[in-house]
Design a protein around this motif. Structure first.
Motif, PDB file in Angstrom:
ATOM      1  N   SER A 182      44.487  53.767  34.054  1.00  0.00           N
ATOM      2  CA  SER A 182      43.859  53.209  35.267  1.00  0.00           C
ATOM      3  C   SER A 182      42.973  54.253  35.943  1.00  0.00           C
ATOM      4  O   SER A 182      42.119  53.904  36.751  1.00  0.00           O
ATOM      5  CB  SER A 182      44.929  52.753  36.258  1.00  0.00           C
ATOM      6  N   LEU A 213      47.470  54.200  39.874  1.00  0.00           N
ATOM      7  CA  LEU A 213      47.636  52.766  40.134  1.00  0.00           C
ATOM      8  C   LEU A 213      48.839  52.202  39.385  1.00  0.00           C
ATOM      9  O   LEU A 213      49.510  51.295  39.879  1.00  0.00           O
ATOM     10  CB  LEU A 213      46.349  52.017  39.754  1.00  0.00           C
ATOM     11  N   ILE A 251      43.304  40.490  45.016  1.00  0.00           N
ATOM     12  CA  ILE A 251      43.009  39.310  44.183  1.00  0.00           C
ATOM     13  C   ILE A 251      42.611  38.129  45.072  1.00  0.00           C
ATOM     14  O   ILE A 251      41.602  37.474  44.836  1.00  0.00           O
ATOM     15  CB  ILE A 251      44.220  38.899  43.323  1.00  0.00           C
ATOM     16  N   GLY A 255      42.405  38.845  37.465  1.00  0.00           N
ATOM     17  CA  GLY A 255      42.696  39.582  38.694  1.00  0.00           C
ATOM     18  C   GLY A 255      43.946  40.434  38.599  1.00  0.00           C
ATOM     19  O   GLY A 255      43.953  41.616  38.982  1.00  0.00           O
ATOM     20  N   GLN A 256      45.003  39.837  38.082  1.00  0.00           N
ATOM     21  CA  GLN A 256      46.275  40.560  37.979  1.00  0.00           C
ATOM     22  C   GLN A 256      46.122  41.812  37.106  1.00  0.00           C
ATOM     23  O   GLN A 256      46.611  42.881  37.448  1.00  0.00           O
ATOM     24  CB  GLN A 256      47.322  39.612  37.368  1.00  0.00           C
ATOM     25  N   ILE A 284      43.405  43.500  36.526  1.00  0.00           N
ATOM     26  CA  ILE A 284      42.551  44.501  37.186  1.00  0.00           C
ATOM     27  C   ILE A 284      43.345  45.284  38.226  1.00  0.00           C
ATOM     28  O   ILE A 284      43.315  46.512  38.239  1.00  0.00           O
ATOM     29  CB  ILE A 284      41.336  43.828  37.865  1.00  0.00           C
ATOM     30  N   VAL A 285      44.064  44.571  39.089  1.00  0.00           N
ATOM     31  CA  VAL A 285      44.748  45.293  40.174  1.00  0.00           C
ATOM     32  C   VAL A 285      45.972  46.054  39.676  1.00  0.00           C
ATOM     33  O   VAL A 285      46.525  46.886  40.390  1.00  0.00           O
ATOM     34  CB  VAL A 285      45.137  44.374  41.361  1.00  0.00           C
ATOM     35  N   SER A 286      46.408  45.760  38.459  1.00  0.00           N
ATOM     36  CA  SER A 286      47.518  46.531  37.891  1.00  0.00           C
ATOM     37  C   SER A 286      47.020  47.738  37.105  1.00  0.00           C
ATOM     38  O   SER A 286      47.819  48.514  36.588  1.00  0.00           O
ATOM     39  CB  SER A 286      48.347  45.655  36.949  1.00  0.00           C
ATOM     40  N   GLY A 287      45.710  47.873  36.954  1.00  0.00           N
ATOM     41  CA  GLY A 287      45.163  49.003  36.212  1.00  0.00           C
ATOM     42  C   GLY A 287      45.387  48.882  34.718  1.00  0.00           C
ATOM     43  O   GLY A 287      45.561  49.890  34.024  1.00  0.00           O
ATOM     44  N   ALA A 288      45.377  47.658  34.208  1.00  0.00           N
ATOM     45  CA  ALA A 288      45.623  47.452  32.779  1.00  0.00           C
ATOM     46  C   ALA A 288      44.575  48.191  31.946  1.00  0.00           C
ATOM     47  O   ALA A 288      43.413  48.291  32.352  1.00  0.00           O
ATOM     48  CB  ALA A 288      45.576  45.959  32.458  1.00  0.00           C
TER      49      ALA A 288
END
Lengths: 155, 775
Positions: free
Chosen positions: A35, A75, A92, B23-24, B26-30
Motif C-alpha cells: 500500500s 494502510l 468509499i 472501493g473496498q 482501494i481503501v484497504s491498500g490491496a
C-alpha cells in the motif's frame, strides 16, 4: 553493506536486513506492505506516506536505518482485523478515491489528523493534506470523507 | 447536486450513488497495481537517455557496462528490429505518423531513448547506464514550432523509412485545412472583425502512478505484458508488430491503474519490455522515475491559436476562423488527431455560416506531445472562450448575451463534423440534446449576482471578479470507437461481466456493472467485473475520447439484454408459457397469471434444470453519433495587485452529460478536471533550458494544485437524456478541462481590464501585464 534495523510495523516487531542507503519505502515494499506507493522519490507527492509514531512521514526520503526503534503504521495496519475503519468506510461512501494511488497516504494523514484533532474544520483538513497530491479528485470528496468521518468520531 | 428528471424513479441501480466496486480494495491498500505484482526475480530494465536535443549516434561502447556484475544485457539500435511505428494507442490503421523506432541511431530530444540496460536490479542498471560510452555527432536543434517550419531549419525526421508524415522536409508532422461556406465573404460582410493570438504551453499529465510494466513468458512461451495502460488491445497489436511476433503470442493485462489522463494511451515502455522478455525468457520490469515521467512520456501539445472572428453589430457571428501552429515535439504521436480536435471540438459551439480551420503541426527537438484529457480542445477553447468576452467587451454587450445569440441549439447539424473527423473525413452529426442553458443557470446562479468589488474599491490591493466560459465536447470517436462486452451466467445468479473497457480510476468498472445490474434486475454486488485482459475480455479500443460510458456501456446493455432474453426462455419453460407472454420486472420473470420466477432462480435452473446450458452472451457497439456534452464553468478569482498572485477562490461547473449513471463518480470527474484545469491555467508549466533540457522535472519544481490551493469546487449534473446513449448518457470525463482557463482569463479581465492571452497565468506574467496596463 547490510545492516540490521529493528522496528515495529503495524504492531508487529521486525528485525530487518537492509542495504546502506535503502529507503524506508523500499524496505516496506520489499516486506510486502504494497500500500506504500512510490510516486516521486523526492517527498513531494505523499503517495509513500506512513505514520511514524503516529506522525505522517514521507517514507521515500527516509532511510530505513533512521526508522530504528519506531512504530510504523501503513494502510495495511488500519484494517488489520479484517474490517475497515469508519474512516475508510467514509472514503468509499463519499466517492473519495478515484485511481486510488494517493488513497493510502490520504487515509494515513487523515487518521493522524483525526487522532490529534477530532473535529477539524474543512480548512484544517485541507492544511493537513498539504503534502499529498491527488491528481484525480480535486480534493473535494476527500475533504468530504474526512469531515464525514470526524462526525462519526464525535458520536 | 443534480437536476431531477422524471424517469429516475423507474431505475433501481442506474442513477444511484452506488459505492465503487473496487472501493473496498482501494481503501484497504490491496496490492492491485502493476508494481505490486512483479514476480520475484524479475530483471530490471533502465533506459539510457540522450543528453542532447538532436544528435546522431556514431558509436556506442557497452563493454564497461557489461563488466558490472548483475548486468545481463545492453541493447542499442543495432540489436533490435528497425520497424517504424507510432507510440499512439489508436485504432488501426493509426492516423499518427510511423516515425518512431524501438531504438534509433538518431536522438531527437533531451531524454530520447539511446540504449537499454537489463540488470538484476534498479541500482545495478542505473550504474551500468552511467558507464556506457556514446559518441554523438551533435546536430543543430530547433525548439520553436514557427522556426521549425521555416526553410533551412534542422530536419528531425530525415530517415527514409518513416511514413505518414505530412512533409518531413518541412518538419510538418501534420497539416489540416477545412472550409465551410466562404470565410472571406463572411469577413467582408461583417461589421467588425476581431483577430487575436493566444498561446498555450507544455504541461504533463502527472498521473500519480508513473508508467510501469512488466513482461514474462508463460509456459507456452507467449509473452504476457502486465502494464498500466489505457489501451491494452492497441498495446497488444503494436507490440506484436514491432517485435515481429504474431498477435496470438502476446497477452496484455491491465491491472488497476494509478491515473492516466491520456498519458497512458501510449506505448511508452511495452515495446521494449516485451522485447527483453522474449529475448531473455526472464521476467523483466520497467518503471519510470518521476523525472523520466516528466520529459520522456507525453505532454499536452503547446499551440499558438489565432482566432479571427467577424461579427455584426448585434453580435451575430458571420465568419469564424481558427489558425493553429502546434508543437508535437520530437515525434508525431496524435499530431494529426489532437489538432483535428482543436477545431472540431470547439468551433461548432457557436453558429457561423462560414468557418475555416487550419493547423500546422511542427516537429521540434522537445519532449513528445500526445493525448491529454481534452485532446486539443482545451487549447482551442482558451482562445475561443477568451475571444467571446473580448468581442462582447468591444461591442458593449453582456458576454452571456453574445454567447446566447450564437450558441448551437438542438436540431442543429454540426457544421464541420463531416469534414473533419479523426484525422480524416468524419460523419454527419446532429445535436439532439443540448442542456447548455440549464448549465449556465445552475452553475452561474450564485456567481452572476456577485458584483465586481474592484469597481467599488479601485485602490484595494486584492481584487476579485467573476468570469465564465462554455464548452461542448465529444463522446467517443465517430465510426471508430468500438467496445465489446461478454456476460456469463453463474449458478447463484451472479454474472461475470467481461469488458475490454479500461478503468483507469474513472470508475468505469462500477458504472458498467450498474448498467448490467439494471438490465438484469440484480444488485451491483451480483456483477463480477473483469476488465482489460486481451486473452479473456472482448475487444475495446480503450479508455479515451470520453467514450467508455457511451460506447462500452451500450455493449454492456446489449449483452445484458441478450442474457435476459435467454433467462426468460428458461423461466418460460419453467412456467410452461411462451417467452413472449413473459414480462420482466424488478428481477422477476412474470407470467400472465402473475406466477413469477426470480432471475436468480432462472440462473440456477439454467444449469440444473431440464435444459442444462451455459448462458453466455456478447455484444459490441460502434458509434457514428458522438453526442456532445455541454458545460458552463464559473470562477471567482482574487488578484494580488502588488505581487501578481492569482487565486481561484470559488469555482462551479455544470455539465450536461445526458445522464449520470453514478452521480458521485460523475461529480468526481467534473471536480477533478476543474482542479486539473486550474493547475493548467495558473502554474503548471514544463520549462526548458536553451538546449532543450527540462529544467523543472520534479514535483518540487513543477507545481500541482494541492488541497490548500483550491476552493470547494462545485459540480452540477444536468440531465438531458440523450436518445442515442444507454440510459440517456453522453460523457463527462474531459469536458471541464476545456472552459476553466478562459473563465479565469475572463475573470482577470473583469477585475482589472487586463487581458491575458498566454498561459499559464504565473504571478510574473500577471504582474508584468498589470504594470504594462499602468497599474
Amino acid at each position: 553493506m547490510a545492516m540490521k534495523v529493528s522496528l515495529t510495523i503495524n504492531g508487529e516487531s521486525y528485525a530487518i536486513d537492509c542495504r546502506a542507503g535503502e529507503t524506508l519505502l523500499e524496505v516496506l515494499r520489499r516486506l510486502g506492505f504494497k500500500s506504500v506507493k512510490r510516486g516521486c522519490d523526492t517527498g513531494n507527492c505523499g503517495a509513500c506516506t506512513i505514520l511514524l509514531d503516529n506522525r505522517p512521514v514521507a517514507s521515500c526520503i527516509m532511510l530505513a536505518a533512521q526508522a530504528e526503534g519506531y512504530n510504523i503504521t501503513t494502510l495495511e495496519g488500519l484494517s488489520a482485523s479484517g474490517e475497515i475503519s469508519h474512516l475508510q468506510e467514509a472514503f468509499i461512501n463519499n466517492g473519495a478515491p478515484q485511481c486510488g494511488f494517493c488513497t493510502p497516504g490520504m487515509l494515513l494523514v487523515a487518521k493522524a489528523l483525526l487522532d490529534t484533532k477530532p473535529r477539524p474544520s474543512r480548512q484544517d483538513i485541507r492544511q493537513a493534506l498539504a503534502g499529498n497530491i491527488c491528481r484525480c479528485s480535486g480534493y473535494v470528496k476527500i475533504v468530504d470523507a474526512i469531515a464525514d468521518a470526524s462526525k462519526k468520531v464525535e458520536k | 447536486m443534480e437536476v431531477k428528471t422524471e424517469k429516475r424513479s423507474a431505475l433501481r441501480v442506474v442513477s444511484r450513488r452506488v459505492r465503487k466496486v473496487d472501493g473496498q480494495a482501494i481503501v484497504s491498500g490491496a496490492p492491485h497495481y502493476t508494481m505490486d505484482m512483479v514476480p520475484p526475480g524479475a530483471l530490471y530494465a533502465k533506459i539510457l537517455r540522450s543528453p542532447h536535443a538532436h544528435a546522431r549516434i556514431k558509436r556506442i561502447d557497452k563493454r564497461e557496462a557489461l563488466k558490472i556484475p548483475g548486468v545481463h544485457l545492453v541493447l542499442t539500435h543495432e540489436d533490435v528490429p528497425r520497424i517504424p511505428f507510432t507510440t499512439a494507442g489508436q485504432n488501426f490503421p493509426e492516423p499518427s505518423p510511423y516515425d518512431t523506432f524501438m531504438l534509433d541511431s538518431k536522438v531527437r530530444f533531451v531524454g530520447d531513448r539511446v540504449a537499454v540496460v537489463v540488470a538484476r536490479d534498479e541500482a545495478t542498471a542505473s550504474r551500468a547506464c552511467e558507464v556506457i560510452k556514446v559518441d554523438y555527432e551533435i546536430l543543430p536543434a530547433v525548439f520553436d514550432p514557427h522556426e521549425a517550419l521555416q526553410p533551412g531549419s534542422p530536419i528531425l525526421h530525415d530517415e527514409p523509412d518513416a511514413s505518414g508524415i505530412f512533409d518531413a522536409t518541412k518538419n510538418l508532422a501534420a497539416h489540416i485545412h477545412v472550409e465551410v461556406g466562404n470565410v472571406e465573404e463572411g469577413f467582408a460582410k461583417a461589421d467588425l472583425v476581431f483577430e487575436r493570438t493566444y498561446s498555450v504551453h507544455y504541461v504533463q499529465h502527472v498521473s500519480m502512478e508513473p508508467h510501469v510494466c512488466f513482461a514474462h513468458l508463460d509456459e507456452n512461451s507467449r509473452v504476457v505484458i502486465v502494464t498500466a495502460t489505457q489501451v491494452p488491445f492497441h498495446v497488444r497489436r503494436i507490440v506484436a508488430r514491432v517485435n515481429q511476433v504474431p498477435i496470438a503470442r502476446v497477452r496484455v493485462i491491465k491491472p488497476r491503474i494509478g491515473g492516466g489522463f491520456g498519458g497512458k494511451q501510449e506505448i511508452v515502455l511495452e515495446d521494449l519490455c516485451a522485447h527483453i522478455a522474449l529475448r531473455t525468457g526472464r521476467p523483466v520490469v520497467m518503471e519510470l522515475t518521476r523525472q523520466e515521467e516528466f520529459f520522456s512520456t507525453r505532454t499536452r501539445h503547446p499551440q499558438f491559436v489565432t482566432m479571427k472572428t467577424g461579427v455584426m453589430r448585434d453580435g451575430t457571428i458571420v465568419a469564424n476562423q481558427m489558425k493553429v501552429v502546434a508543437n508535437t515535439g520530437a515525434y508525431g504521436a496524435h499530431a494529426l488527431t489532437v489538432q483535428s480536435n482543436t477545431g472540431s471540438k470547439t468551433l461548432p459551439l457557436y453558429r457561423s455560416p462560414n468557418i475555416r480551420y487550419i493547423a500546422d503541426v511542427a516537429y521540434t527537438n522537445l519532449p513528445i506531445a500526445g493525448a491529454f484529457r481534452g485532446y486539443g480542445a482545451p487549447q482551442g477553447y482558451f482562445a475561443l472562450g477568451s475571444l467571446m468576452d473580448e468581442i462582447a467587451h468591444e461591442l458593449g454587450m453582456d458576454p452571456l448575451e453574445l454567447r446566447r445569440k450564437n450558441l448551437v441549439r438542438p436540431g442543429d447539424e454540426d457544421p464541420i463534423a463531416t469534414k473533419l473527423g479523426e484525422g480524416k473525413e468524419g460523419f454527419k452529426r446532429v445535436i439532439r440534446t443540448c442542456g447548455i442553458e440549464q448549465c449556465i443557470e445552475v452553475a452561474g446562479k450564485e456567481f452572476l449576482k456577485r458584483k465586481v468589488k474592484s469597481i467599488e474599491r479601485p485602490f484595494e490591493r486584492k481584487r476579485r471578479a467573476v468570469g465564465f466560459a462554455l464548452a461542448m465536447h465529444g463522446t467517443g470517436i465517430a465510426g471508430d470507437d468500438m467496445g465489446g462486452a461478454t456476460i456469463k451466467v453463474n449458478d447463484d445468479g451472479s454474472f461475470n461481466l467481461l469488458v475490454g473497457a479500461t478503468d483507469l480510476g474513472t470508475g468505469s468498472d462500477t458504472i458498467l456493472a450498474q448498467m448490467a445490474a439494471e438490465v438484469l434486475g440484480v444488485d451491483v454486488a451480483d456483477i463480477l467485473v473483469y476488465s482489460s485482459d486481451t486473452d479473456y475480455t472482448p475487444f475495446d479500443v480503450g479508455a479515451y475520447a470520453s467514450s467508455t460510458t457511451y460506447v462500452s456501456g451500450t455493449a454492456v446493455v446489449r449483452a445484458a439484454e441478450k442474457v435476459r432474453e435467454r433467462l426468460r426462455d428458461v423461466a418460460a419453460h419453467l412456467l410452461s408459457e411462451e417467452p413472449e407472454n413473459i414480462e420482466f420486472r424488478d428481477g422477476f420473470f412474470i407470467g400472465p397469471d402473475d406466477r413469477r420466477i426470480h432471475v436468480k432462480q432462472a440462473a440456477l435452473k439454467s444449469f440444473y434444470g431440464e435444459q442444462k446450458q451455459q448462458i453466455v452472451e456478447s455484444a459490441s457497439f460502434i458509434t457514428f453519433e458522438c453526442p456532445p456534452p455541454f458545460s458552463a464553468t464559473f470562477v471567482e478569482v482574487e488578484i494580488d495587485m502588488d505581487t501578481g498572485a492569482l487565486r481561484v477562490i470559488d469555482a462551479a461547473s455544470a455539465v450536461d452529460l445526458g445522464r449520470a449513471i453514478n452521480p458521485t463518480l460523475a461529480e468526481g470527474q467534473i471536480i477533478g478536471s476543474v482542479a486539473m484545469a486550474i493547475g493548467y491555467a495558473l502554474y503548471e508549466e514544463m520549462k526548458f533550458s536553451p538546449g532543450g533540457r527540462m529544467l523543472n522535472a520534479s514535483l518540487m519544481d513543477y507545481k500541482i494544485p494541492m488541497a490548500a490551493d483550491l476552493p470547494d469546487i462545485k459540480a452540477y449534473l444536468v440531465e438531458t437524456d440523450e436518445p442515442t446513449g444507454p440510459f440517456g448518457v453522453k460523457s463527462v470525463g474531459e469536458i471541464c478541462m476545456d472552459n476553466v482557463a478562459p473563465a479565469i482569463a475572463n475573470a482577470v479581465f473583469n477585475a482589472t481590464g487586463v487581458r491575458l492571452r498566454e498561459l499559464p497565468f504565473t504571478p510574473e506574467k500577471v504582474l508584468k501585464a498589470l504594470k504594462e496596463a499602468g497599474y
